[in-house]
Write an enzyme that holds these catalytic residues in place. Structure first.
Site, PDB file in Angstrom:
ATOM      1  N   SER A  16     -80.423 -20.428  13.111  1.00 19.43           N
ATOM      2  CA  SER A  16     -79.488 -21.461  13.587  1.00 19.43           C
ATOM      3  C   SER A  16     -80.123 -22.296  14.698  1.00 19.43           C
ATOM      4  O   SER A  16     -79.812 -23.490  14.836  1.00 19.43           O
ATOM      5  CB  SER A  16     -78.163 -20.845  14.040  1.00 19.43           C
ATOM      6  N   ASN A  17     -81.006 -21.699  15.489  1.00 17.66           N
ATOM      7  CA  ASN A  17     -81.721 -22.505  16.496  1.00 17.66           C
ATOM      8  C   ASN A  17     -82.684 -23.481  15.827  1.00 17.66           C
ATOM      9  O   ASN A  17     -82.851 -24.612  16.293  1.00 17.66           O
ATOM     10  CB  ASN A  17     -82.457 -21.595  17.485  1.00 17.66           C
ATOM     11  N   HIS A 112     -84.057 -16.697  24.732  1.00 19.68           N
ATOM     12  CA  HIS A 112     -83.598 -15.317  24.875  1.00 19.68           C
ATOM     13  C   HIS A 112     -82.115 -15.332  25.238  1.00 19.68           C
ATOM     14  O   HIS A 112     -81.690 -16.106  26.109  1.00 19.68           O
ATOM     15  CB  HIS A 112     -84.403 -14.600  25.965  1.00 19.68           C
ATOM     16  N   SER A 139     -81.582 -18.296  28.007  1.00 20.13           N
ATOM     17  CA  SER A 139     -82.706 -18.859  28.751  1.00 20.13           C
ATOM     18  C   SER A 139     -83.799 -19.292  27.786  1.00 20.13           C
ATOM     19  O   SER A 139     -84.164 -18.537  26.882  1.00 20.13           O
ATOM     20  CB  SER A 139     -83.317 -17.802  29.690  1.00 20.13           C
ATOM     21  N   LEU A 147     -93.046  -9.171  28.482  1.00 22.75           N
ATOM     22  CA  LEU A 147     -91.978  -9.382  27.484  1.00 22.75           C
ATOM     23  C   LEU A 147     -90.733  -9.982  28.134  1.00 22.75           C
ATOM     24  O   LEU A 147     -90.185  -9.415  29.086  1.00 22.75           O
ATOM     25  CB  LEU A 147     -91.637  -8.047  26.809  1.00 22.75           C
ATOM     26  N   ASP A 148     -90.310 -11.128  27.627  1.00 22.65           N
ATOM     27  CA  ASP A 148     -89.139 -11.860  28.139  1.00 22.65           C
ATOM     28  C   ASP A 148     -89.271 -12.153  29.640  1.00 22.65           C
ATOM     29  O   ASP A 148     -88.252 -12.304  30.340  1.00 22.65           O
ATOM     30  CB  ASP A 148     -87.837 -11.084  27.870  1.00 22.65           C
ATOM     31  N   GLU A 177     -77.281 -21.992  23.172  1.00 20.33           N
ATOM     32  CA  GLU A 177     -78.695 -21.997  22.758  1.00 20.33           C
ATOM     33  C   GLU A 177     -79.015 -23.276  21.998  1.00 20.33           C
ATOM     34  O   GLU A 177     -80.079 -23.884  22.176  1.00 20.33           O
ATOM     35  CB  GLU A 177     -78.997 -20.792  21.858  1.00 20.33           C
TER      36      GLU A 177
HETATM   37  C1  GAR Z   1     -80.838 -16.001  19.091  1.00 18.39           C
HETATM   38  O1  GAR Z   1     -79.653 -15.575  19.707  1.00 18.39           O
HETATM   39  C2  GAR Z   1     -82.009 -15.810  20.023  1.00 18.39           C
HETATM   40  O2  GAR Z   1     -81.684 -15.998  21.361  1.00 18.39           O
HETATM   41  C3  GAR Z   1     -82.358 -14.376  19.752  1.00 18.39           C
HETATM   42  O3  GAR Z   1     -82.212 -14.229  18.367  1.00 18.39           O
HETATM   43  C4  GAR Z   1     -81.184 -15.098  17.917  1.00 18.39           C
HETATM   44  C5  GAR Z   1     -81.699 -15.872  16.731  1.00 18.39           C
HETATM   45  O4  GAR Z   1     -80.682 -16.621  16.153  1.00 18.39           O
HETATM   46  N1  GAR Z   1     -83.690 -14.072  20.171  1.00 18.39           N
HETATM   47  C6  GAR Z   1     -84.023 -12.935  20.745  1.00 18.39           C
HETATM   48  O5  GAR Z   1     -83.246 -12.024  20.924  1.00 18.39           O
HETATM   49  C7  GAR Z   1     -85.484 -12.833  21.125  1.00 18.39           C
HETATM   50  N2  GAR Z   1     -85.701 -11.704  21.951  1.00 18.39           N
HETATM   51  P1  GAR Z   1     -81.003 -17.719  15.069  1.00 18.39           P
HETATM   52  O6  GAR Z   1     -81.911 -17.061  14.025  1.00 18.39           O
HETATM   53  O7  GAR Z   1     -79.671 -18.060  14.471  1.00 18.39           O
HETATM   54  O8  GAR Z   1     -81.669 -18.878  15.736  1.00 18.39           O
END
Ligand code: GAR
Length: 216
Positions: A16-17, A112, A139, A147-148, A177
């Site tokens: 989705s991002n 994140h 963030s 990491l992060d 996000e």
């Molecule tokens: C998002 O919430 C992102 O912040 C998280 O995975 C999701 C992906 O969503 N990332 C992490 O946790 C990285 N450590 P998406 O596939 O719908 O973009």
């Protein structure tokens, strides 16, 4: 496509991002161009989003490699074949080796789902609830070997309500996000965002440790 805005996006899942970035670019609000989307899982839904947008896709299944170093070496080769200026981790759920991170220093962004430095790692929404946090969020940060833990570029905050569950928090954080990640990519593509010696810089100024604060 100008070479200056070429972005490779790495995904593992829903994407989705990735979609938010595609939409931002298609709306003419972002000079970045996505040259390719690479996933470590063939069933990542985001691959379908990329294909629907006419973006090249590639799958590198980590299970086909002997170890993390071998996978990361193949990943570097696949990414560098596209000659991107920026690599965007968008829900890429693999820990990257120090060599990988060093290779892309200053041109590797991640999003994140927490207000870093709080809640690094997994299950961030549940942990924010368990910690009794009054606010939560997400963030965007430059990726470093910790990491992060790399310098934060931007954050968006939401209040935690007494009725919130991990799922309701995840939903509201996700919506944030989708606002801040395209913005950070836009800044990078415009040449405004850099990783300096003392952290992230926007327009040549050091950003605070918590990054630029988004409000909507
Ligand atoms: C998002 O919430 C992102 O912040 C998280 O995975 C999701 C992906 O969503 N990332 C992490 O946790 C990285 N450590 P998406 O596939 O719908 O973009």
């Amino acid at each position: 496509m100008t070479a200056a805005c070429n972005v490779v996006v790495l995904i593992s899942g829903t994407g989705s991002n990735l979609q938010a970035l595609i939409d931002h670019i298609n709306a003419g609000e972002n000079p970045a161009c996505i040259g390719a989307v690479i996933a470590n899982r063939a069933d990542a839904i985001g691959l379908q989003r990329a294909a629907a947008a006419g973006i090249a896709t590639q799958v590198l299944d980590h299970k086909n490699y002997a170890d993390r170093e071998a996978f990361d070496a193949a990943l570097i080769e696949a990414i560098d074949a596209r000659q991107p200026q920026l690599v965007v981790l968008a829900g890429f759920m693999r820990i990257l080796s120090a060599g990988f991170v060093r290779h892309y220093r200053g041109r590797l962004l991640n999003i994140h789902p927490s207000l870093l430095p709080k809640h690094k790692g997994l299950h961030t929404h549940q942990r924010a609830l368990e910690a009794g946090d009054s606010e939560h969020g997400c963030s965007v940060h430059f990726v470093t070997e910790e990491l992060d833990g790399g310098p934060v570029v931007a954050q968006a905050r939401i209040p935690v309500r007494s009725s919130d569950t991990a799922e309701s928090l995840a939903q509201r954080v996700h919506a944030q996000e989708h606002l801040i990640y395209p913005l950070a990519v836009r800044w990078f593509a415009e040449g405004r965002l850099q990783l300096g010696d003392n952290g992230a810089q926007l327009d040549g100024q050091n950003l605070p440790a918590t990054g630029w604060q988004f409000s909507n």
